[in-house]
Write an enzyme that holds these catalytic residues in place. Sequence first.
Site, short mmCIF file in Angstrom:
data_model
loop_
_atom_site.label_atom_id
_atom_site.label_comp_id
_atom_site.label_asym_id
_atom_site.label_seq_id
_atom_site.Cartn_x
_atom_site.Cartn_y
_atom_site.Cartn_z
N ILE A 136 -37.98 36.58 -29.62
CA ILE A 136 -36.74 36.05 -29.08
C ILE A 136 -35.83 37.26 -28.88
O ILE A 136 -35.72 38.12 -29.76
CB ILE A 136 -36.11 34.99 -30.02
N SER A 137 -35.20 37.37 -27.72
CA SER A 137 -34.37 38.54 -27.43
C SER A 137 -33.15 38.57 -28.35
O SER A 137 -32.67 37.53 -28.79
CB SER A 137 -33.88 38.50 -25.98
N GLN A 138 -32.63 39.77 -28.61
CA GLN A 138 -31.46 39.89 -29.47
C GLN A 138 -30.24 39.26 -28.77
O GLN A 138 -30.17 39.26 -27.54
CB GLN A 138 -31.20 41.34 -29.82
N ARG B 283 -28.45 28.98 -32.79
CA ARG B 283 -29.59 29.86 -32.51
C ARG B 283 -30.70 29.69 -33.55
O ARG B 283 -31.88 29.90 -33.25
CB ARG B 283 -29.08 31.31 -32.47
N ILE C 263 -28.52 41.10 -25.82
CA ILE C 263 -29.20 41.18 -24.53
C ILE C 263 -29.12 39.83 -23.79
O ILE C 263 -28.95 39.77 -22.57
CB ILE C 263 -30.66 41.70 -24.68
#
Length: 221
Positions: A70-72, A44, A75
């Site tokens: 950037i989404s966690q 990531r 999620i």
Amino acid sequence: MRDKWNLQGIGMTSQRTRDRMVARLREQGITHAELLQVMIRLPRHIFIDDALSHRAYEDVSLPIGFQQTISQPWIVAKMTELLLEQPERPKRVLELGTGSGYQTAVLASLFAQVFSIERIGSFQDKARARFSALKLNNITLRHGDGYQGWPAKGEFDAILITAAPEFVPEALLEQLAPNGCIILPLGAEQQKLVRVTKTESGSQIETITDVKFVPLVAGVA
Ligand code: SAH
């Protein structure tokens, strides 16, 4: 050869840190083994600018520029797991909002073909370089407005939207295969993560949980 991307990671971006992130996802109720394996492997930190990459494995959303995030990890995992709950594994998946490309890369590791639309051109160039470093070659990108979907590539078995519209775009329902689903954050200030399933008579909507996403913005930047 020097690894320009530092795919393996070191310290706060190391394999141990990735393992800990996935252990937390398990504690938070993510159970799909293949998905968890994908998230253990996928670096990531290469999806986040250097200055913040040491925070890549925290369960938070992080800025990626142009006021986008950037989404966690939770999620990303939850939305992907909802797609994996389909009675048959979707083959052709459309994503709206490529952003950093992390969610796209997770999808490409689990589904045969991934199409992703992004309205901000420079995100797309960076994401493409990351996919190529990871040798992910089942992703097709488009610079465009997701509200229109991608009629030339439909039908899609599933659609995942990583920014929030206030209503479900009609064009997307039309490009969805029968019994296909759209996973999306829906709403303005108060948003809900929902799953919309295309049925013979129209569509059916299920609410999953409260969420906070950036808005899905019409037009191309
Ligand atoms: N999945 C991405 C999320 C990025 S944030 C990630 O985890 O990195 C949401 C993204 O949706 C932004 O990149 C934003 O530019 C994009 N977006 C917003 N409206 C859009 C639209 N109408 N069509 C395509 N992309 C859109």
